[in-house]
Scaffold this active site. Structure first.
Site, mmCIF file in Angstrom:
data_model
loop_
_atom_site.group_PDB
_atom_site.id
_atom_site.type_symbol
_atom_site.label_atom_id
_atom_site.label_comp_id
_atom_site.label_asym_id
_atom_site.label_seq_id
_atom_site.Cartn_x
_atom_site.Cartn_y
_atom_site.Cartn_z
ATOM 1 C CG HIS A 227 35.532 16.190 126.408
ATOM 2 N ND1 HIS A 227 34.448 16.650 125.956
ATOM 3 C CD2 HIS A 227 36.103 15.671 125.196
ATOM 4 C CE1 HIS A 227 34.285 16.589 124.392
ATOM 5 N NE2 HIS A 227 35.527 16.096 124.173
ATOM 6 C CD GLU A 228 40.180 15.371 125.354
ATOM 7 O OE1 GLU A 228 40.008 14.541 124.734
ATOM 8 O OE2 GLU A 228 39.397 16.490 125.065
ATOM 9 C CD GLN B 138 39.085 14.221 119.811
ATOM 10 O OE1 GLN B 138 39.621 14.391 120.858
ATOM 11 N NE2 GLN B 138 38.352 14.982 119.304
ATOM 12 C CB CYS C 271 34.088 17.312 120.899
ATOM 13 S SG CYS C 271 35.106 15.986 120.495
ATOM 14 C CG LEU C 272 39.535 20.175 119.025
ATOM 15 C CD1 LEU C 272 41.001 19.915 118.948
ATOM 16 C CD2 LEU C 272 39.345 21.552 118.537
ATOM 17 N N GLY D 100 41.935 19.960 124.537
ATOM 18 C CA GLY D 100 41.966 18.487 124.678
ATOM 19 C C GLY D 100 42.043 17.624 123.405
ATOM 20 C CG HIS E 65 37.277 11.490 122.905
ATOM 21 N ND1 HIS E 65 36.453 11.134 121.882
ATOM 22 C CD2 HIS E 65 37.393 12.779 123.140
ATOM 23 C CE1 HIS E 65 36.064 12.516 121.621
ATOM 24 N NE2 HIS E 65 36.681 13.449 122.492
HETATM 25 CO CO CO Z 1 36.231 15.496 122.320
#
Ligand code: CO
Length: 160
Positions: A132-133, A51, A90-91, A46, A136
């Site tokens: 999670h997303e 991000q 997380c990326l 995701g 953000h």
């Molecule tokens: Co993340």
């Protein structure tokens, strides 16, 4: 399509609240296409627009299930059920992996890239990705959900 640079933990923008998407146009579609390509290039499940430095309420998710690529514009969680605990990363924090408790079944209401509203229910990994997303978009990071275990170096990646 193009790869975009991923913002890393510690950068202020990740703590900001994203604004609603109001224009469902070419610019949004390019953003979504780039986000999907960027996510896949890093084997992520995701990615939120913030991000890649864009403070808009847009998310892409792909947990390699029957849904394939999911695009959520202006998403909201409308129901949650049960709990699950599992590893999460997380990326924006490539080397951080923590146990996080999340609801096990989550239903979201969102718009697609053309502005049409839909609802979608996910369980297990997909439910985790929704939470999670969407976090953000409100400046919340998964490590915020980790109980501090008192070990220096754990859960303090945002303190710099
Ligand atoms: Co993340």
């Amino acid at each position: 399509m193009a790869l975009r640079q991923i913002v890393k933990f510690g950068e202020d923008i990740l703590r900001k609240k994203s604004r609603p998407v109001t224009n469902f146009d070419e610019r949004l579609w390019t953003l979504l296409d780039d986000m999907a390509e960027t996510m896949r290039s890093k084997d992520g499940a995701g990615l939120a627009a913030v991000q890649v430095g864009v403070l808009r309420r847009a998310v892409v998710i792909d947990v390699h299930d029957e849904h394939g690529l999911i695009e959520l514009i202006n998403p909201e969680i409308i129901s949650e059920e049960g709990t699950q605990t599992g590893g999460e990363g997380c990326l924006s924090a490539p080397n951080v992996w923590e146990e996080v408790q999340r609801p096990n079944i989550v239903t979201v209401k969102a718009q697609d890239r053309n502005g049409r509203e839909f609802t979608l229910t996910g369980s297990a990994l997909l439910a985790r990705a929704f939470c999670h997303e969407i976090d953000h978009l409100d400046g919340i990071l998964f490590i915020d959900h980790v109980k501090n275990d008192g070990i220096p170096g754990h859960s303090d990646v945002t303190s710099k």
